[in-house]
Design a protein around this motif. Structure first.
Motif, PDB file in Angstrom:
ATOM      1  N   ARG A  23       0.832  -1.205   0.000  1.00 16.50           N
ATOM      2  CA  ARG A  23       0.000   0.000   0.000  1.00 16.50           C
ATOM      3  C   ARG A  23       0.868   1.257   0.000  1.00 16.50           C
ATOM      4  N   HIS A  24       2.003   1.166   0.659  1.00 21.40           N
ATOM      5  CA  HIS A  24       2.855   2.345   0.779  1.00 21.40           C
ATOM      6  C   HIS A  24       3.535   2.707  -0.533  1.00 21.40           C
ATOM      7  N   ILE A  25       3.827   1.712  -1.346  1.00 24.01           N
ATOM      8  CA  ILE A  25       4.602   1.991  -2.560  1.00 24.01           C
ATOM      9  C   ILE A  25       3.771   1.876  -3.837  1.00 24.01           C
ATOM     10  N   VAL A  63      -7.831  20.013   7.399  1.00 17.10           N
ATOM     11  CA  VAL A  63      -7.509  18.716   6.802  1.00 17.10           C
ATOM     12  C   VAL A  63      -6.359  18.857   5.804  1.00 17.10           C
ATOM     13  N   ILE A  64      -6.461  19.834   4.943  1.00 24.41           N
ATOM     14  CA  ILE A  64      -5.459  19.991   3.896  1.00 24.41           C
ATOM     15  C   ILE A  64      -4.109  20.391   4.475  1.00 24.41           C
ATOM     16  N   GLU A  65      -4.132  21.211   5.521  1.00 22.75           N
ATOM     17  CA  GLU A  65      -2.870  21.610   6.147  1.00 22.75           C
ATOM     18  C   GLU A  65      -2.184  20.409   6.805  1.00 22.75           C
ATOM     19  N   LYS A  66      -2.976  19.591   7.460  1.00 26.57           N
ATOM     20  CA  LYS A  66      -2.415  18.382   8.081  1.00 26.57           C
ATOM     21  C   LYS A  66      -1.925  17.413   7.016  1.00 26.57           C
ATOM     22  N   ALA A  67      -2.672  17.335   5.907  1.00 25.25           N
ATOM     23  CA  ALA A  67      -2.286  16.428   4.818  1.00 25.25           C
ATOM     24  C   ALA A  67      -0.923  16.795   4.260  1.00 25.25           C
ATOM     25  N   LEU A  68      -0.700  18.075   4.034  1.00 24.74           N
ATOM     26  CA  LEU A  68       0.582  18.506   3.479  1.00 24.74           C
ATOM     27  C   LEU A  68       1.733  18.136   4.406  1.00 24.74           C
ATOM     28  N   LYS A  69       1.513  18.295   5.695  1.00 18.20           N
ATOM     29  CA  LYS A  69       2.562  17.955   6.661  1.00 18.20           C
ATOM     30  C   LYS A  69       2.862  16.454   6.622  1.00 18.20           C
ATOM     31  N   ASN A  70       1.797  15.632   6.590  1.00 20.56           N
ATOM     32  CA  ASN A  70       2.002  14.187   6.584  1.00 20.56           C
ATOM     33  C   ASN A  70       2.640  13.706   5.288  1.00 20.56           C
ATOM     34  N   ILE A  71       2.211  14.290   4.154  1.00 21.95           N
ATOM     35  CA  ILE A  71       2.760  13.843   2.869  1.00 21.95           C
ATOM     36  C   ILE A  71       4.245  14.176   2.773  1.00 21.95           C
ATOM     37  N   LYS A  72       4.641  15.299   3.334  1.00 21.61           N
ATOM     38  CA  LYS A  72       6.071  15.637   3.341  1.00 21.61           C
ATOM     39  C   LYS A  72       6.865  14.565   4.068  1.00 21.61           C
ATOM     40  N   GLU A  73       6.344  14.096   5.169  1.00 23.93           N
ATOM     41  CA  GLU A  73       7.026  13.053   5.940  1.00 23.93           C
ATOM     42  C   GLU A  73       7.069  11.745   5.153  1.00 23.93           C
ATOM     43  N   GLU A  74       5.932  11.383   4.521  1.00 29.03           N
ATOM     44  CA  GLU A  74       5.889  10.153   3.733  1.00 29.03           C
ATOM     45  C   GLU A  74       6.788  10.255   2.495  1.00 29.03           C
ATOM     46  N   THR A  75       6.854  11.440   1.919  1.00 27.07           N
ATOM     47  CA  THR A  75       7.725  11.642   0.760  1.00 27.07           C
ATOM     48  C   THR A  75       9.187  11.424   1.137  1.00 27.07           C
ATOM     49  N   LYS A  76       9.544  11.901   2.316  1.00 26.72           N
ATOM     50  CA  LYS A  76      10.905  11.687   2.808  1.00 26.72           C
ATOM     51  C   LYS A  76      11.193  10.191   2.924  1.00 26.72           C
ATOM     52  N   TRP A  77      10.232   9.443   3.457  1.00 27.00           N
ATOM     53  CA  TRP A  77      10.391   7.988   3.590  1.00 27.00           C
ATOM     54  C   TRP A  77      10.563   7.359   2.202  1.00 27.00           C
ATOM     55  N   SER A  78       9.711   7.754   1.266  1.00 32.17           N
ATOM     56  CA  SER A  78       9.769   7.189  -0.078  1.00 32.17           C
ATOM     57  C   SER A  78      11.099   7.490  -0.754  1.00 32.17           C
ATOM     58  N   ASN A  79      11.578   8.722  -0.606  1.00 29.18           N
ATOM     59  CA  ASN A  79      12.850   9.094  -1.228  1.00 29.18           C
ATOM     60  C   ASN A  79      14.007   8.278  -0.674  1.00 29.18           C
ATOM     61  N   GLU A  80      13.920   7.929   0.607  1.00 30.07           N
ATOM     62  CA  GLU A  80      14.995   7.173   1.241  1.00 30.07           C
ATOM     63  C   GLU A  80      14.920   5.679   0.923  1.00 30.07           C
ATOM     64  N   ASN A  81      13.696   5.136   0.825  1.00 27.95           N
ATOM     65  CA  ASN A  81      13.555   3.684   0.773  1.00 27.95           C
ATOM     66  C   ASN A  81      13.222   3.109  -0.592  1.00 27.95           C
TER      67      ASN A  81
END
Length: 934
Positions: A667-669, A896-914
C-alpha cells in the motif's frame, strides 16, 4: 400476585473493610462503569433472592432479603437498582441491636439489650434520578453494629433483544413446532442491579441463597446444587426450587437458567466429587457429547496450576440457542455459551470461562480497575492451560497474532485514536504478555507457585492487582530468582503504566566479543516526534541465544536492563556467529541488530539448519526486520534478505507476519513505479508455496495449512496471479449468466475483488448494476460488501470515475450519504483509488462544493480521503497545487489539507529514502524468467 416464602436468616455475616491502597490501574477509568462507590455506612452479609420469571409474558417478579451490618452511624441506606427495575415495596427490620447495647449485657448494670426483631421506620425510599441507585432514608439514626434485614418487592422486564441481565429467548421444537422459551442471566460487569436491588460492586462478596419459581415442566439451575422443591402457594403446576447457600461471591457471579433443556451427566476431577451436567435443547444434545472430556482435561490442568481444587460441588454448562452476547457468561458453577462455541472442535472458550471459576469468582477483583488485570491473567492462564493440554488452536500461533497487533497499536504517534475499547483491549493484551514474560524469566515453577500463593491468600476474598505482584515477588525471592530490593511490581509497572513499547538495539563489537544494548521507544509511524520519549525506560529481560549454543529452553535472563538506556554485555561468540536477543518473543519488544548480525541470521535461515531455530523465533526475526525497516531503523535490503528462507518454509506461523507486511509495504509503494516489481516479487515468493499446497484442501490437513493456502491465494490474486484471476472470472460468469441476478449472489466473496481489480469493464459494470438494483428483501450487508469491493478493488481509474459520477454528480437516488462516505473511505486503500478521487475532486470542485455545502461531514471526509494518503513527491506537488488554487475555499476542511501537506512531506521523505533501496534489491534478486513464469 404470589406470596413470599418463610423467613430465612443468613448464618454467615461478613464485614468487609475497604482497603485504601490501590493497585496499578491498567485503565484510569473503566469505559462503562463509574468510579463512584456506594457509601460504606452499611455492609451486606448475605442475600436471599426470590425470583419468578414469566418467560412467555416477558417479565419477572422478585423479592429479596438482604442482611446488612451498620458500620457507621447513619439514617440512610443506599443500594444499586437499575432504572428499569420497578420497586413496589420496601421495609427494614432490626434483627440485633447495635454494639453499644450489646456491651451492656456484660456490664454490672441490670439492664439487658432487647434482641427482639423490630421494624425500623422509613421516612422515604426512592430511586436517585439519572443514577442506578435506590436511596432509603430512615426515620431515626442506626448505630454501628446493628444487624438489619432489608426486604424489597420488585418486578422487571425480561429482555429479549439482548442477552444481558435477566433475559429470555426461544427456539422452536422440531417435533411439535412449539415455541419453547427459556430464561437466563448474564451479570458481568455490573448487571445484577438490573435483576434485583443489591450492593452491586465486586468488593461486596457475600453468600447468596436463591429460590426460583418455575412451571413444573421446566427445570431451574443456579450457582449451587438444589436443596429443596416445594409447591407454589398460589399457582397450580408451579413449584419453588431453593438452592444451597453459596460461599461468599460477588453479585456478578450470580446466575440462573430456567428451561426445558436436556442434559448429560458426569462426574469429573480425580476424586469424582464434582457433578458435571452439559445442557442443550433436546435436538442439539448429541452435538455436545464431547464437552465433558474437554472440561475434565481443563479442570485437571487448572487445579494443578492454582493448587486449589475446583471450588464448588457442581458445574452446569449450557449451550444456548440464539445467545446474543459477545462472550460467554461465567457465573460461578454455571457457564453459558453459544451453541457453536460449545460444540466446536477446540476448547479455548471453555477453558477461558473455567479459569474465571477461580480468578473472578473464588478470588474476586476489589474494583473495576483491578478487573482488567484479572482479565489479562485469565487470558494468560487460558493460553497456558490450552498449551498444556496439547491443543493447537488456533494453529498454535499464540501469542504472535496478539503481539503483532499491539506492536502496531503502541508504535503509532497517537495510540488508540478515540477508541476507549481499543485502549482497554490493547492494555489488557500487553499485561497478558507481561505475565507470559514473567513465567519465562522467573521460571514456570516459580510463577505457578507464586500464583498458588496468591490464590491461597485471596480465596473467598477480594484482591488488588498489587496482591498478584506481591505474591510473585515473595515466591521469586523464596526461590532465589529475584534479589533484593527488586520487586515484580516494579518490573510490571514499567510496562503497564506506559502506552508504549521499547525497541532494543544490539550493536556488536566483533573484535572485543561484546555488544552494546540500548533501549528507546518503539515508533513505527512517522514522524518520530513523540514528546518526552527520552524519559521512557523499561525493565527489560535480556534472554540471549548464540549460534554456537542454540538452546532455546533456557529462558533465564542473561541480564536485565534495569531502566537503563544502555548496557554492555561481554563474552559473546566469535565474529562469524550470530546472536538472538529475546527469542520466542519472551518480552513484548522488537530487537534490531547491526547489519552483520542480520546477514548472518538471513544466511543461516536459508540453510538446512534453519529448523534449529524454533518457528516462533523465525517468525519474530522476520517480523522485527520488516517493521524496523518500515519504521526507518533498518535498511530494506536487509529486511528483504530475511524473506528468502520462506522459499523453504512451510509453517504458517512463520508466514503469518509476511502477509500483513506485504499488505503494508504494498500500500505504501503502490503509487510508485516500484510497485509493479514488488508484485512480481510477491508472485515469485508465493507461487511455489501455493502450487505445493494445491488448490483444494487435503483430508485431515491442519488448520495452519488451510490458512496458509487461503492467505497465499488471496495475496496472489491481489498481485495478479493469472490462474487465480481466471478461476475468479469463471465463478463470476455464472452469476452474470443468471436469469435473475438480483435474487442472490452465488459467487464466493473471495472471487469478487479479483474480478473487479483485474477483470473487464463489463464484469465491473454488472456488479454496479447489482448495487443499484439491490432488492430490499436481501441482507443489506451483502450490498455493503459489493459496494466496498466496487470502490476499493479496481485498478482501472475509469471504473472509479464512473462510480463517482453516478453517486456524486448524478446524485443517483440509490446511493445514500452513507454510501458516499463508504466509497470515499474505500478509495483510500490504494493509489489508484485516492488518485482518481483527487482528480475527480479537482475537476468537479465547484459542483461538488455546492453539493456538500450543507453536509460538512461528507465534505471533510471527501477532502481527507482525496488528499491525505499520498506518499511521493508527485503526490505532494498535486496536493500543494490544489491548496494554492483553492486556498480560501476549503471551509471546514481547511485543517484537513494543512495536516495532509505535513504528513505527505514526511511520507515523501520515507519514499525518497527507501524506494531506491527496494527497487535496487528487487532488480538484483528477481530474475526475468521467474517473472515470466508467474
Amino acid at each position: 400476585m404470589w406470596r413470599i416464602c418463610a423467613l430465612l436468616l443468613f448464618g454467615c455475616i461478613i464485614s468487609t473493610n475497604a482497603r485504601q491502597r490501590r493497585s496499578i490501574d491498567l485503565i484510569a477509568a473503566h469505559g462503562l462503569i463509574t468510579q463512584e462507590k456506594l457509601p460504606y455506612d452499611t455492609m451486606p452479609g448475605g442475600y436471599h433472592v426470590f425470583l419468578q420469571p414469566f418467560p412467555s409474558d416477558g417479565y419477572f417478579e422478585g423479592k429479596i432479603k438482604i442482611n446488612v451490618t451498620v458500620q457507621h452511624k447513619t439514617h440512610e441506606i443506599v443500594l444499586h437498582a437499575h432504572p428499569d427495575l420497578i420497586l413496589l415495596h420496601c421495609n427494614i427490620t432490626q434483627l440485633t441491636p447495635p454494639d453499644d447495647e450489646l456491651r451492656k449485657e456484660n456490664s454490672t448494670d441490670d439492664g439487658e439489650p432487647d434482641t427482639t426483631p423490630k421494624p425500623i421506620g422509613i421516612e422515604s425510599s426512592e430511586k436517585v434520578r439519572n443514577k442506578p441507585l435506590f436511596n432509603i432514608v430512615l426515620q431515626t439514626n442506626v448505630k454501628p453494629g446493628a444487624l438489619l434485614e432489608i426486604f424489597i418487592h420488585f418486578t422487571g422486564r425480561l429482555f429479549n433483544e439482548t442477552s444481558e441481565g435477566l433475559f429470555r429467548s426461544s427456539y422452536v421444537d422440531p417435533i411439535t413446532k412449539e415455541t419453547k422459551w427459556f430464561v437466563s442471566t448474564h451479570m458481568r460487569p455490573n448487571l445484577a442491579r438490573s435483576v434485583f436491588p443489591c450492593f452491586d460492586e465486586p468488593v461486596y462478596k457475600v453468600p447468596i441463597t436463591v429460590s426460583i419459581a418455575r412451571h413444573q415442566n421446566m427445570t431451574a439451575v443456579s450457582n449451587m446444587p438444589l436443596e429443596s422443591t416445594k409447591p407454589h402457594e398460589v399457582m397450580e403446576d408451579w413449584v419453588w426450587d431453593t438452592f444451597q447457600k453459596s460461599p461468599p461471591m460477588p453479585t456478578f457471579s450470580f446466575g440462573l437458567v430456567v428451561s426445558e433443556f436436556s442434559y448429560l451427566s458426569y462426574n469429573v476431577t480425580d476424586d469424582e466429587d464434582v457433578s458435571l451436567r452439559i445442557w442443550a435443547r433436546p435436538d442439539y444434545i448429541s452435538a455436545v457429547q464431547n464437552v465433558s472430556e474437554k472440561v475434565e482435561k481443563s479442570l485437571n490442568v487448572l487445579e494443578e496450576f492454582w493448587g486449589v481444587p475446583y471450588p464448588l460441588q457442581k458445574l452446569d454448562i449450557f449451550a444456548l440457542p440464539n445467545y446474543q452476547a459477545t462472550r460467554p457468561a461465567d457465573s460461578w458453577g454455571l457457564l453459558l455459551f453459544k451453541e457453536s462455541e460449545l460444540s466446536g472442535r477446540g476448547s479455548w472458550h471453555l477453558t477461558h470461562e473455567l479459569v474465571y471459576q477461580w480468578l473472578g469468582a473464588l478470588a474476586s477483583p476489589f474494583w473495576w480497575s483491578d478487573a482488567h488485570i484479572n482479565n489479562a491473567l485469565v487470558r494468560y492462564v487460558t493460553a497456558y492451560a490450552t498449551q498444556k493440554m496439547n491443543e493447537t488452536e488456533p494453529f498454535n500461533n499464540w501469542p504472535m497474532t496478539m503481539l503483532y497487533s499491539i506492536y502496531y497499536e503502541f508504535s503509532k504517534r497517537y495510540p488508540y485514536g478515540k477508541g476507549t475499547a481499543i485502549k482497554q483491549d490493547s492494555t489488557s493484551a500487553k499485561t497478558e504478555l507481561i505475565f507470559r514474560m514473567l513465567n519465562y524469566t522467573l521460571g514456570e515453577r516459580t510463577f505457578m507457585h507464586g500464583m498458588q500463593r496468591f490464590m491461597n491468600d485471596r480465596q473467598y476474598k477480594t484482591f488488588f492487582g498489587d496482591d498478584i505482584w506481591l505474591s510473585l515477588t515473595e515466591q521469586a525471592r523464596f526461590d532465589e530468582k529475584l534479589p533484593q530490593p527488586i520487586t515484580v511490581n516494579e518490573i510490571a509497572a514499567s510496562w503497564i503504566t506506559k502506552d508504549r513499547l521499547p525497541v532494543v538495539t544490539v550493536t556488536r563489537d566483533y573484535e572485543k566479543s561484546s555488544a552494546n544494548l540500548s533501549q528507546r521507544v518503539y515508533l513505527r509511524e512517522r514522524p518520530h516526534d513523540v514528546p518526552d520519549q527520552e524519559k521512557f525506560l523499561w525493565w527489560i529481560p535480556i534472554v540471549l541465544v548464540r549460534q554456537d549454543h542454540l538452546q532455546f529452553k533456557n529462558t533465564t535472563p542473561h541480564t536485565w536492563m534495569r531502566r537503563e538506556k544502555d548496557i554492555t554485555i561481554e563474552n559473546l561468540p566469535g565474529k562469524d556467529m550470530f546472536i538472538i536477543v529475546n527469542p520466542e518473543e519472551i518480552g513484548p519488544f522488537p530487537v534490531n541488530y547491526d547489519a552483520r548480525n542480520w546477514n548472518m541470521l538471513a544466511h543461516f535461515l536459508c540453510s538446512e539448519n534453519r529448523t534449529k531455530i524454533p518457528v516462533a523465533t523465525r517468525a519474530k526475526l522476520l517480523h522485527d526486520a520488516w517493521n524496523l525497516a518500515y519504521a526507518g531503523d533498518l535498511s530494506f535490503a536487509t529486511a528483504l534478505n530475511m524473506t528468502w528462507f520462506l522459499k523453504y518454509e512451510r509453517e504458517y506461523l512463520a508466514w503469518d507476519p509476511v502477509f500483513t507486511l506485504i499488505d503494508h509495504i504494498g500500500r505504501h509503494i503502490d503509487s510508485s513505479s516500484v510497485h509493479k516489481k514488488f508484485q512480481t516479487y510477491v508472485r515469485t515468493l508465493l507461487t511455489p508455496l501455493y502450487e505445493e499446497l494445491g488448490n483444494e484442501p487435503q483430508e485431515g490437513e491442519s488448520e495452519g495449512r488451510a490458512h496458509l493456502r487461503s492467505s497465499s491465494k488471496i495475496f496472489l490474486c491481489q498481485a495478479g496471479y493469472k490462474p487465480c484471476i481466471e478461476e475468479a472470472q469463471a465463478a463470476y460468469n455464472k452469476w452474470m449468466e443468471s436469469s435473475v441476478p438480483d435474487e442472490g449472489n452465488p459467487v464466493a466473496n473471495q472471487y469478487i475483488c479479483p474480478v473487479f481489480k483485474w477483470g473487464t469493464r463489463k464484469e465491473w459494470e454488472f456488479g454496479l448494476q447489482r448495487v443499484i438494483n439491490f432488492p430490499p428483501t436481501r441482507k443489506p450487508s451483502e450490498r455493503t460488501y459489493l459496494l466496498k469491493t466496487l470502490a476499493g478493488c479496481p485498478n482501472d481509474s475509469k471504473k472509479i470515475e464512473r462510480l463517482l459520477d453516478i453517486a456524486i454528480l448524478e446524485q443517483n437516488g440509490n446511493f445514500t450519504d452513507n454510501d458516499c462516505y463508504l466509497i470515499f473511505s474505500m478509495l483510500t486503500g490504494g493509489a489508484n483509488g485516492y488518485t482518481s478521487l483527487f482528480n475527480f475532486l479537482r475537476k468537479n470542485w465547484d459542483t461538488i462544493k455546492v453539493r456538500f455545502e450543507e453536509k460538512p461531514h461528507l465534505w471533510n471526509t471527501l477532502v481527507t480521503s482525496a488528499t491525505t494518503v499520498f506518499k511521493t513527491q508527485e503526490g505532494l506537488d498535486m496536493v500543494s497545487e490544489l491548496y494554492v488554487e483553492r486556498q480560501s475555499e476549503f471551509g471546514t476542511a481547511d485543517f484537513v489539507i494543512e495536516k495532509a501537506l505535513k504528513n505527505i512531506k514526511e511520507e515523501t521523505k520515507w519514499s525518497n529514502e527507501n524506494l531506491p533501496v527496494i527497487e535496487k534489491w528487487l532488480d538484483h534478486n528477481i530474475k526475468t524468467n521467474d517473472a515470466d513464469r508467474t
